[in-house]
Design a protein around this motif. Sequence first.
Motif, PDB file in Angstrom:
ATOM      1  N   CYS A   1       0.845  -1.199   0.000  1.00 52.37           N
ATOM      2  CA  CYS A   1       0.000   0.000   0.000  1.00 52.37           C
ATOM      3  C   CYS A   1       0.881   1.251   0.000  1.00 52.37           C
ATOM      4  N   ALA A   2       1.944   1.203   0.795  1.00 50.54           N
ATOM      5  CA  ALA A   2       2.826   2.363   0.897  1.00 50.54           C
ATOM      6  C   ALA A   2       3.456   2.703  -0.452  1.00 50.54           C
ATOM      7  N   LYS A   3       3.691   1.672  -1.265  1.00 49.98           N
ATOM      8  CA  LYS A   3       4.297   1.914  -2.578  1.00 49.98           C
ATOM      9  C   LYS A   3       3.417   2.810  -3.456  1.00 49.98           C
ATOM     10  N   VAL A   4       2.112   2.697  -3.270  1.00 52.19           N
ATOM     11  CA  VAL A   4       1.186   3.559  -4.027  1.00 52.19           C
ATOM     12  C   VAL A   4       1.424   5.013  -3.641  1.00 52.19           C
ATOM     13  N   SER A   5       1.550   5.231  -2.339  1.00 54.57           N
ATOM     14  CA  SER A   5       1.774   6.583  -1.842  1.00 54.57           C
ATOM     15  C   SER A   5       3.096   7.150  -2.362  1.00 54.57           C
ATOM     16  N   VAL A   6       4.119   6.313  -2.345  1.00 52.01           N
ATOM     17  CA  VAL A   6       5.431   6.749  -2.837  1.00 52.01           C
ATOM     18  C   VAL A   6       5.339   7.133  -4.314  1.00 52.01           C
ATOM     19  N   LYS A   7       4.719   6.246  -5.084  1.00 52.67           N
ATOM     20  CA  LYS A   7       4.585   6.475  -6.536  1.00 52.67           C
ATOM     21  C   LYS A   7       3.808   7.754  -6.825  1.00 52.67           C
TER      22      LYS A   7
ATOM     23  N   TYR B   1      -4.367   2.124  -0.162  1.00 54.63           N
ATOM     24  CA  TYR B   1      -4.838   0.761  -0.439  1.00 54.63           C
ATOM     25  C   TYR B   1      -5.901   0.740  -1.519  1.00 54.63           C
ATOM     26  N   MET B   2      -6.672   1.845  -1.624  1.00 54.87           N
ATOM     27  CA  MET B   2      -7.774   1.868  -2.581  1.00 54.87           C
ATOM     28  C   MET B   2      -7.268   1.667  -4.005  1.00 54.87           C
ATOM     29  N   GLU B   3      -6.124   2.283  -4.304  1.00 59.04           N
ATOM     30  CA  GLU B   3      -5.622   2.152  -5.676  1.00 59.04           C
ATOM     31  C   GLU B   3      -5.401   0.677  -6.019  1.00 59.04           C
TER      32      GLU B   3
ATOM     33  N   GLY C   1      -4.686  -9.387  -6.652  1.00 58.60           N
ATOM     34  CA  GLY C   1      -3.429  -9.214  -7.401  1.00 58.60           C
ATOM     35  C   GLY C   1      -2.864  -7.806  -7.388  1.00 58.60           C
ATOM     36  N   GLY C   2      -3.568  -6.892  -6.695  1.00 56.18           N
ATOM     37  CA  GLY C   2      -3.138  -5.485  -6.709  1.00 56.18           C
ATOM     38  C   GLY C   2      -1.730  -5.289  -6.167  1.00 56.18           C
ATOM     39  N   GLY C   3      -1.403  -6.052  -5.114  1.00 59.25           N
ATOM     40  CA  GLY C   3      -0.078  -5.915  -4.501  1.00 59.25           C
ATOM     41  C   GLY C   3       1.028  -6.278  -5.465  1.00 59.25           C
ATOM     42  N   LYS C   4       0.820  -7.379  -6.195  1.00 59.01           N
ATOM     43  CA  LYS C   4       1.844  -7.824  -7.146  1.00 59.01           C
ATOM     44  C   LYS C   4       2.017  -6.810  -8.260  1.00 59.01           C
ATOM     45  N   LEU C   5       0.914  -6.219  -8.679  1.00 58.99           N
ATOM     46  CA  LEU C   5       0.965  -5.241  -9.779  1.00 58.99           C
ATOM     47  C   LEU C   5       1.880  -4.072  -9.403  1.00 58.99           C
ATOM     48  N   ILE C   6       1.732  -3.587  -8.184  1.00 59.11           N
ATOM     49  CA  ILE C   6       2.584  -2.462  -7.758  1.00 59.11           C
ATOM     50  C   ILE C   6       4.017  -2.941  -7.521  1.00 59.11           C
ATOM     51  N   ASP C   7       4.147  -4.169  -6.985  1.00 57.54           N
ATOM     52  CA  ASP C   7       5.506  -4.714  -6.767  1.00 57.54           C
ATOM     53  C   ASP C   7       6.285  -4.788  -8.074  1.00 57.54           C
ATOM     54  N   LYS C   8       5.589  -5.159  -9.137  1.00 58.07           N
ATOM     55  CA  LYS C   8       6.266  -5.317 -10.435  1.00 58.07           C
ATOM     56  C   LYS C   8       6.494  -3.980 -11.134  1.00 58.07           C
ATOM     57  N   GLY C   9       5.964  -2.932 -10.568  1.00 54.94           N
ATOM     58  CA  GLY C   9       6.188  -1.610 -11.164  1.00 54.94           C
ATOM     59  C   GLY C   9       5.365  -1.340 -12.409  1.00 54.94           C
ATOM     60  N   ILE C  10       4.345  -2.160 -12.614  1.00 53.18           N
ATOM     61  CA  ILE C  10       3.546  -2.032 -13.842  1.00 53.18           C
ATOM     62  C   ILE C  10       2.813  -0.704 -13.902  1.00 53.18           C
TER      63      ILE C  10
ATOM     64  N   VAL D   1      -0.476   4.472 -13.608  1.00 55.32           N
ATOM     65  CA  VAL D   1      -1.705   4.864 -12.921  1.00 55.32           C
ATOM     66  C   VAL D   1      -1.433   6.126 -12.103  1.00 55.32           C
ATOM     67  N   ASN D   2      -2.296   7.086 -12.257  1.00 59.65           N
ATOM     68  CA  ASN D   2      -2.195   8.376 -11.569  1.00 59.65           C
ATOM     69  C   ASN D   2      -0.876   9.117 -11.800  1.00 59.65           C
ATOM     70  N   PRO D   3      -0.552   9.342 -13.060  1.00 60.69           N
ATOM     71  CA  PRO D   3       0.638  10.167 -13.340  1.00 60.69           C
ATOM     72  C   PRO D   3       0.511  11.580 -12.768  1.00 60.69           C
ATOM     73  N   SER D   4      -0.725  12.022 -12.537  1.00 67.96           N
ATOM     74  CA  SER D   4      -0.949  13.365 -11.979  1.00 67.96           C
ATOM     75  C   SER D   4      -0.589  13.433 -10.501  1.00 67.96           C
ATOM     76  N   GLY D   5      -0.451  12.259  -9.886  1.00 61.27           N
ATOM     77  CA  GLY D   5      -0.269  12.229  -8.445  1.00 61.27           C
ATOM     78  C   GLY D   5      -1.523  11.787  -7.721  1.00 61.27           C
ATOM     79  N   GLY D   6      -2.631  11.752  -8.467  1.00 60.54           N
ATOM     80  CA  GLY D   6      -3.886  11.233  -7.895  1.00 60.54           C
ATOM     81  C   GLY D   6      -4.389  12.042  -6.732  1.00 60.54           C
ATOM     82  N   LEU D   7      -5.318  11.445  -6.017  1.00 59.07           N
ATOM     83  CA  LEU D   7      -5.938  12.140  -4.887  1.00 59.07           C
ATOM     84  C   LEU D   7      -5.028  12.199  -3.672  1.00 59.07           C
ATOM     85  N   LEU D   8      -4.100  11.248  -3.581  1.00 55.73           N
ATOM     86  CA  LEU D   8      -3.161  11.296  -2.458  1.00 55.73           C
ATOM     87  C   LEU D   8      -2.390  12.612  -2.482  1.00 55.73           C
TER      88      LEU D   8
END
Lengths: 385, 379
Positions: B159-165, B283-285, B299-308, B317-324
């Motif tokens: 989940c934290a990886k989403v925030s970092v990204k 986590y929502m992402e 599978g959401g966790g693996k998707l972020i782990d792989k950097g997809i 996903v969310n190149p703008s930075g998203g709502l976070l």
Amino acid sequence: MGKKRTAIVATGQTNHRSSRLDVNGIELINEAVDRCLEDGELTIDDIDAVVIGNMDHFEGINYVDMWSIDGTGGFMKPVFKLTTGGTTGSTVGQAGYYLTASGMFDKVLAIGWEKNSESDTTAAITTAFDPIWDRLVFAGAIGGLAVEAMLYLHTYGATQEDAARVAVRDRKHACNNPYAQLRKEITVEDVMNSPMLSDPIKLLDVCPRTDGACAVVYATEEYAEKICPKPAWFHAGAVKHPYNLLGDTDLVGLRSMELAAKEVYQKAGIKEPLKEIDVMELYLPYSYAGLSWIEAMDLCKPGGAPKLIADGKTDMDGELPINPSGGVIATNCIGATALLRMAEAAIQIMGKGGARQVPDVKTAVATGFGGCFWSDMTVLRSTKP
Amino acid sequence: MENIAVVGVGQTKIERNKLGDTFADMVYEATKKALDDAGMTMDDIDNVITTSNDFWDGRTISTMAVNDACGGGLAKNMSAVEGDGTFSAFYGMARILSGVYDTTLVVSHVKGSESENVLITNAIFDPLYMRPIGLDSINSSALQMRRYMTKYGITEEQCAKVSVKNHKNALKNPYAQIAMDISVDDVLNSRVISDPLKLYDCSPVSDAAAAVILAGGDKAKKAKKPVWVKGVSYTADAYFLGDRDLADASALDKAALEAYEMAGIEDPLNEIDVAEVYDAFSYMELMWYEGLGFCPPGGGGKLIDKGITEMDGDLPVNPSGGLLSGHPVTPGGMIRLIEAVLQVRGDAGEHQVDGVKTALAHGINGACGQSHCVWIVGR
């Protein structure tokens, strides 16, 4: 007009009372939805989308569209909510039209509701106005209406008795409507002798606060006549929502209604409204509106309404019956009120009005009123557009 | 579906507290930008839909506050949707498809700075059973995150990886409120807001307005920079949290499938070039990846782990930075739509993804993503 011809094919409304202690809001909504589906011999599976409206500050529920899923039948369906104040019912009703006419959905359920017994309506309405300039001087609905009423009396030399006749008419009509809240005839004297609320508006000049809900189903042409032998076809709609500050609003004549009427008459090809319209269901929250606003709708010249009313032209057996249902002066569940006008107009076209039925209705007009002197208007007909 | 295009977009900078702006000021700014972007004036606009929420605005009929700021007034037929801007954009589109109007301006605004988020989102919940226990948008989401992690073995690190990204992506978006280069550890070590949600898992309180102009028929064909609506759908799930498995997004499954069907998309991960999703919490992402069919359930966790879903991944996903990186409540989803449009046009500036032909935008409504709206836009 729209690409898809669209009609109201079913209606449902609750039994309206000042306090429906027997149901919660979701059950109240469900009562209208169930009756609507029953009216069209439909099940919730037939419904492709739901649009709902009310005023969230009234009942203190945020995201009503999400909260009411169990009552609306919106589970796993497309749902959104509209909120435009008193006009909510008419904007929801018009959304039902646009959503079906768009071709995105075949059958759409439009719902308006309000449980006023659980709210402080005046406090909630007061928050509609600008917190710095308007809120301190514009207390709820009745203050502004009283100013409008006084200006009408002053401008045209009309009397308070002229206005009282509107309330007498609507309350008489309400006796024919099993769903109406106030079903007791009153006289001009009763109105004149009732307690003064905000000069010149007296208790019997105004609508009550009501718990109630209304639902209608819109269907596209492919389905409409299969569901209802005489569907109420949507011919024209207009919404006129001006406002920023109260001081910008001209209270002599309802400008928004003038413009809405002009637009729908033009769209529907109506040249002489008094002659060409068979019945009107008008959102008249108080008696003076029954004078001023029918002038804005061009039923007569400015200042001519008192005579039109006194001559009985708008009574059940008159040239253009207004509010056979008893209208808002008998029942006002705010978020449902304008949709009730559309439903009642549709009922008249469908010939399902029972004791309140006007014979042979081909063209019916419904209005909504709200915001800061906003007007919505809809023309329904028995013939396809 | 008949051709409908987004022909103009406008947004204000998202900020913590726009002290200098009223609702009307913000809406005027977004409207003006959208009109300029479309090369239009208000005379070209047939009708207007506003988007707000009376609770957030502290004002009944909150549309009244912005009626002339969006050019509505007496001249235009107007309506007001309450909820996320993606839903109001849908209504705006339906009005064009009805054939009655050619062009719809859809605006949205919120001032989180003038709101009490906890009280306002507590009012989403059932007054008898759920409000008294103090549920609000943050702690209900914490429940959802816990359930999601438990059911699928998703970790706090993932989940934290989403925030970092997303916070990193925001560095390149001039409209973002919070942009920063942080590490997974920074997220994990940030203070707990509502266990397991930590500060950097949560979107901020924000002020902003957004506007889109939709057009059909000749008006769309003649537009300077049309981005076509390929598919759109929305669906609502059950209200009571206990009536749903909070780890799954059934309503999103359905909305996405319908939107894909309309757009002719069979393999979303490969056919969509960029996605802007409603990441109110990190986590929502991950959950929405699954609902959107980018990966199987869990599978959401693996998707972020792989950097997809990184900027240089297969599906950013969310190149703008998203709502976070900025979460104005009702414009939230509309800004996702705006960003998707900018990506398709190649106008996304420094956060542009290369060669975007098809983009996805996503909005949610209600608690824990009760309702979802999915848009597919493309060239």
